[in-house]
Design a protein around this motif. Structure first.
Motif, PDB file in Angstrom:
ATOM      1  N   TRP A  40      49.898 -24.997  52.079  1.00 34.97           N
ATOM      2  CA  TRP A  40      49.589 -25.563  50.770  1.00 34.97           C
ATOM      3  C   TRP A  40      50.804 -25.527  49.851  1.00 34.97           C
ATOM      4  O   TRP A  40      51.609 -24.595  49.899  1.00 34.97           O
ATOM      5  N   LEU A  41      50.887 -26.527  49.003  1.00 38.61           N
ATOM      6  CA  LEU A  41      51.883 -26.518  47.931  1.00 38.61           C
ATOM      7  C   LEU A  41      51.248 -27.221  46.726  1.00 38.61           C
ATOM      8  O   LEU A  41      50.683 -28.313  46.851  1.00 38.61           O
ATOM      9  N   ARG A  42      51.333 -26.557  45.574  1.00 39.56           N
ATOM     10  CA  ARG A  42      50.714 -27.108  44.366  1.00 39.56           C
ATOM     11  C   ARG A  42      51.791 -27.584  43.402  1.00 39.56           C
ATOM     12  O   ARG A  42      52.838 -26.934  43.259  1.00 39.56           O
ATOM     13  N   PHE A  43      51.521 -28.721  42.762  1.00 38.79           N
ATOM     14  CA  PHE A  43      52.459 -29.325  41.819  1.00 38.79           C
ATOM     15  C   PHE A  43      51.821 -29.398  40.444  1.00 38.79           C
ATOM     16  O   PHE A  43      50.745 -29.990  40.291  1.00 38.79           O
ATOM     17  N   GLY A  44      52.477 -28.855  39.440  1.00 41.79           N
ATOM     18  CA  GLY A  44      52.095 -29.141  38.056  1.00 41.79           C
ATOM     19  C   GLY A  44      52.640 -30.493  37.642  1.00 41.79           C
ATOM     20  O   GLY A  44      53.362 -31.156  38.401  1.00 41.79           O
ATOM     21  N   LEU A  45      52.306 -30.931  36.442  1.00 44.30           N
ATOM     22  CA  LEU A  45      52.753 -32.247  35.969  1.00 44.30           C
ATOM     23  C   LEU A  45      54.217 -32.194  35.530  1.00 44.30           C
ATOM     24  O   LEU A  45      54.597 -31.341  34.726  1.00 44.30           O
ATOM     25  N   PRO A  46      55.044 -33.120  36.035  1.00 41.21           N
ATOM     26  CA  PRO A  46      56.420 -33.206  35.508  1.00 41.21           C
ATOM     27  C   PRO A  46      56.367 -33.511  34.012  1.00 41.21           C
ATOM     28  O   PRO A  46      55.560 -34.337  33.578  1.00 41.21           O
ATOM     29  N   PRO A  47      57.220 -32.860  33.231  1.00 40.37           N
ATOM     30  CA  PRO A  47      57.110 -32.995  31.777  1.00 40.37           C
ATOM     31  C   PRO A  47      57.575 -34.340  31.227  1.00 40.37           C
ATOM     32  O   PRO A  47      57.141 -34.729  30.149  1.00 40.37           O
ATOM     33  N   ASP A  48      58.452 -35.049  31.958  1.00 38.17           N
ATOM     34  CA  ASP A  48      58.981 -36.309  31.409  1.00 38.17           C
ATOM     35  C   ASP A  48      59.487 -37.200  32.549  1.00 38.17           C
ATOM     36  O   ASP A  48      59.435 -36.820  33.715  1.00 38.17           O
ATOM     37  N   GLN A  49      59.994 -38.365  32.181  1.00 35.89           N
ATOM     38  CA  GLN A  49      60.441 -39.324  33.200  1.00 35.89           C
ATOM     39  C   GLN A  49      61.609 -38.795  34.014  1.00 35.89           C
ATOM     40  O   GLN A  49      61.696 -39.021  35.222  1.00 35.89           O
ATOM     41  N   ALA A  50      62.514 -38.076  33.351  1.00 37.45           N
ATOM     42  CA  ALA A  50      63.659 -37.520  34.073  1.00 37.45           C
ATOM     43  C   ALA A  50      63.182 -36.543  35.147  1.00 37.45           C
ATOM     44  O   ALA A  50      63.674 -36.544  36.287  1.00 37.45           O
ATOM     45  N   ALA A  51      62.215 -35.717  34.786  1.00 35.38           N
ATOM     46  CA  ALA A  51      61.679 -34.753  35.760  1.00 35.38           C
ATOM     47  C   ALA A  51      60.938 -35.480  36.873  1.00 35.38           C
ATOM     48  O   ALA A  51      61.026 -35.103  38.055  1.00 35.38           O
ATOM     49  N   GLN A  52      60.200 -36.543  36.507  1.00 33.98           N
ATOM     50  CA  GLN A  52      59.521 -37.347  37.533  1.00 33.98           C
ATOM     51  C   GLN A  52      60.540 -37.912  38.523  1.00 33.98           C
ATOM     52  O   GLN A  52      60.353 -37.844  39.744  1.00 33.98           O
ATOM     53  N   ALA A  53      61.636 -38.441  37.986  1.00 40.15           N
ATOM     54  CA  ALA A  53      62.657 -39.049  38.845  1.00 40.15           C
ATOM     55  C   ALA A  53      63.298 -38.005  39.752  1.00 40.15           C
ATOM     56  O   ALA A  53      63.504 -38.245  40.945  1.00 40.15           O
ATOM     57  N   ARG A  54      63.601 -36.831  39.201  1.00 40.59           N
ATOM     58  CA  ARG A  54      64.205 -35.775  40.028  1.00 40.59           C
ATOM     59  C   ARG A  54      63.241 -35.325  41.114  1.00 40.59           C
ATOM     60  O   ARG A  54      63.640 -35.070  42.253  1.00 40.59           O
ATOM     61  N   LEU A  55      61.945 -35.201  40.755  1.00 40.32           N
ATOM     62  CA  LEU A  55      60.964 -34.788  41.761  1.00 40.32           C
ATOM     63  C   LEU A  55      60.861 -35.839  42.862  1.00 40.32           C
ATOM     64  O   LEU A  55      60.864 -35.499  44.056  1.00 40.32           O
ATOM     65  N   GLU A  56      60.807 -37.095  42.474  1.00 41.35           N
ATOM     66  CA  GLU A  56      60.653 -38.144  43.492  1.00 41.35           C
ATOM     67  C   GLU A  56      61.871 -38.165  44.420  1.00 41.35           C
ATOM     68  O   GLU A  56      61.732 -38.290  45.643  1.00 41.35           O
ATOM     69  N   ARG A  57      63.059 -38.016  43.841  1.00 42.56           N
ATOM     70  CA  ARG A  57      64.274 -37.962  44.673  1.00 42.56           C
ATOM     71  C   ARG A  57      64.202 -36.798  45.655  1.00 42.56           C
ATOM     72  O   ARG A  57      64.473 -36.942  46.840  1.00 42.56           O
ATOM     73  N   ALA A  58      63.832 -35.635  45.136  1.00 42.15           N
ATOM     74  CA  ALA A  58      63.810 -34.437  45.987  1.00 42.15           C
ATOM     75  C   ALA A  58      62.739 -34.547  47.067  1.00 42.15           C
ATOM     76  O   ALA A  58      62.938 -34.087  48.200  1.00 42.15           O
ATOM     77  N   LEU A  59      61.603 -35.158  46.747  1.00 34.99           N
ATOM     78  CA  LEU A  59      60.544 -35.342  47.751  1.00 34.99           C
ATOM     79  C   LEU A  59      61.014 -36.288  48.853  1.00 34.99           C
ATOM     80  O   LEU A  59      60.681 -36.103  50.032  1.00 34.99           O
ATOM     81  N   GLY A  60      61.799 -37.265  48.482  1.00 36.68           N
ATOM     82  CA  GLY A  60      62.213 -38.291  49.432  1.00 36.68           C
ATOM     83  C   GLY A  60      63.317 -37.848  50.374  1.00 36.68           C
ATOM     84  O   GLY A  60      63.459 -38.389  51.467  1.00 36.68           O
ATOM     85  N   HIS A  61      64.102 -36.866  49.983  1.00 34.42           N
ATOM     86  CA  HIS A  61      65.250 -36.450  50.808  1.00 34.42           C
ATOM     87  C   HIS A  61      64.843 -35.419  51.836  1.00 34.42           C
ATOM     88  O   HIS A  61      65.205 -34.256  51.735  1.00 34.42           O
ATOM     89  N   GLY A  62      64.032 -35.829  52.843  1.00 29.72           N
ATOM     90  CA  GLY A  62      63.506 -34.894  53.824  1.00 29.72           C
ATOM     91  C   GLY A  62      64.527 -34.476  54.868  1.00 29.72           C
ATOM     92  O   GLY A  62      65.647 -34.926  54.894  1.00 29.72           O
TER      93      GLY A  62
END
Lengths: 326, 326
Positions: free
Chosen positions: A304-326
């Motif tokens: 399991w891994l739980r995610f809270g809400l990214p606080p802003d668009q910059a955080a959303q973008a960083r999260l999406e980048r990090a999720l994609g770089h498998g």
């Protein structure tokens, strides 16, 4: 994964010490705390000098009771839901089940309580401790299910219902069932939905006789003047509450889309967090820490891994980048 | 005199409603709270959003332990001494005496506790609850007396010592006696000496095993981020602490002189308050309220009246005038 961040969320300093400060500022997605808090006004009167007068505490409980939709006599403010769970659990006592996995403290509320999986059944015969929505999987039971659960309890067996994450939709709350005779205690949390966990404010809702016993343990001044002032003003701020419910729904939908684009299936119905279940949870957690993003792994549920809400668009973008770089 | 101001001090709003707002602003002398609080810096970092990380709580307990003169392992912070007394009392349990008159909560710490007058004797055979200095009479026991009291306790009988008013002179505190094996719990209060009662911060000092049980009742985040930030900074402020001890001594001496000039004999050795004993206590209380000055009468001791320190020269002058107009 036996470190403090597998024990509870929000241990950002410990994570920084362990994983390094990194180049970019850390993003803390390890909690279910609203990243857009109720804005504490600069001029909010907080009198640190005086003991809070009893009327101020009553005003807070009155404001909260309107928000919860119950009579004020059924509302007892406590300095954090955590201590409310523990003190109330000891007051109820007896034999108990606690539904697991859930919030860890549920297993420590009543001595000898046994963990039980949720199977949708009434599981009567003992006091039952459960959360709705549940944390961390966001499982949401319908009011009809909970009413049935309450109706089929055996005599003297309580339902202890943790609604710490129930604020985003008032229709899911069981507060209308609280009464003098119903063996139902509901626990509410201020800090999560209002994004102000450092205030330490929570509520126990239930029969006045139990609340009187709880107040006898808390004594005359259970809350700081700050908790009373902030809580009273926030619960009265209907516009902010309505706007926040809409916003959280939108932000959670955005997080769902991002997780799906990255190949994960988000689980749960609480907009303050989403869970994913994957064989690679541990490596994903590690990978995200290398991008200075802290999520919430679980010692007992390594997939399991739980995610809270990214606080802003910059955080959303960083999260999406990090999720994609498998 | 069965109203709330005979029950506890600080009920200024209730007094205003009862006695009227008056022409001059009310002076509240009904508490033993330092009227010159530790100055909370405007830029003190208080993060309401996040749960306080465990290290911050440890830093507070470390700062307090230096101030108290004990090892940090013997210090447990609580959200107000009031709740600390109540939770610790339930943990100790058993049969108990509480010395009376004293702080009302002492009689509610342990179920079935019986009130006992202080006769200077060891009164062993049961757990003993007492305050030093005592409130409201300011009676001060010497460390030798308390050591003897501790030495002559029977096996398994605790001394529960409320040092809420002990800050003005570190030499009177029994904190050096706290140890792993001594059956001694000491209760300390932040709000009185530091003049910030609205923060809700107190400490229980004792054997680590008892503190562990206490922490299990409090849970992971017993204190607000504000209480941690303010408490940590204040306990580290040695200059303010030293200056305040001198100032309180001077202010209490000034109050003594004023009471004596008005024909009363001030009682007690705690500089945060003075007691007088007079047949006319009730009429004096009423007369002072007509001058918008709230003192502290006692429902069970109708001949007593307690005075906190006037905050400034104007308040001193108003008090002296009101005392003189018999």
């Amino acid at each position: 994964m036996s470190d403090i961040w597998t024990w509870h969320g929000g241990a950002l300093d410990a994570a920084k010490r362990h994983f390094g400060t990194g180049v970019e500022p850390w993003i803390d997605l390890s909690t279910g705390i609203n990243p857009h808090p109720w804005p504490v006004p600069d001029d909010l009167a907080i009198d640190w000098q005086r003991l809070p007068e009893p009327e101020l505490l009553q005003q807070l409980e009155a404001a909260a009771s309107v928000y919860f939709g119950v009579a004020a006599e059924h509302v007892c403010a406590v300095p954090g839901t955590e201590i409310g769970l523990r003190l109330a659990g000891r007051l109820i006592g007896g034999s108990a089940h606690h539904v697991a996995p859930s919030y860890r403290t549920h297993g420590e509320m009543i001595a000898g309580s046994t963990a039980t999986e949720w199977d949708g059944d009434a599981q009567s015969g003992q006091t039952l401790i459960l959360a709705n929505p549940n944390n961390p999987d966001g499982r949401l039971l319908k009011p009809e299910q909970l009413s049935e659960l309450l109706r089929t309890r055996a005599d003297g067996q309580w339902l202890l219902l943790d609604e710490a994450f129930a604020d985003s939709d008032p229709a899911i709350s069981m507060t209308p069932m609280v009464s003098e005779t119903e063996l139902l205690l509901i626990f509410r949390s201020f800090g999560k939905f209002f994004g102000l966990a450092g205030v330490r404010l929570g509520f126990v809702l239930g029969p006045p006789s139990i609340l009187a016993a709880l107040r006898a343990q808390l004594g005359a001044w259970p809350l700081s003047t700050a908790a009373i002032a902030i809580g009273t003003a926030a619960y009265r701020d209907r516009d902010w509450i309505a706007a926040t419910r809409r916003r959280l729904h939108d932000d959670a939908a955005r997080l769902d889309l991002m997780l799906e684009r990255s190949g994960y299936r988000p689980i749960g119905h609480c907009p303050l967090f989403r869970l994913i279940e994957t064989e690679e949870a541990q490596s994903l957690f590690d990978r995200l820490t290398r991008a200075s993003i802290l999520t919430r792994p679980f010692a007992d549920q390594p997939h399991w891994l739980r995610f809270g809400l990214p606080p802003d668009q910059a955080a959303q973008a960083r999260l999406e980048r990090a999720l994609g770089h498998g």
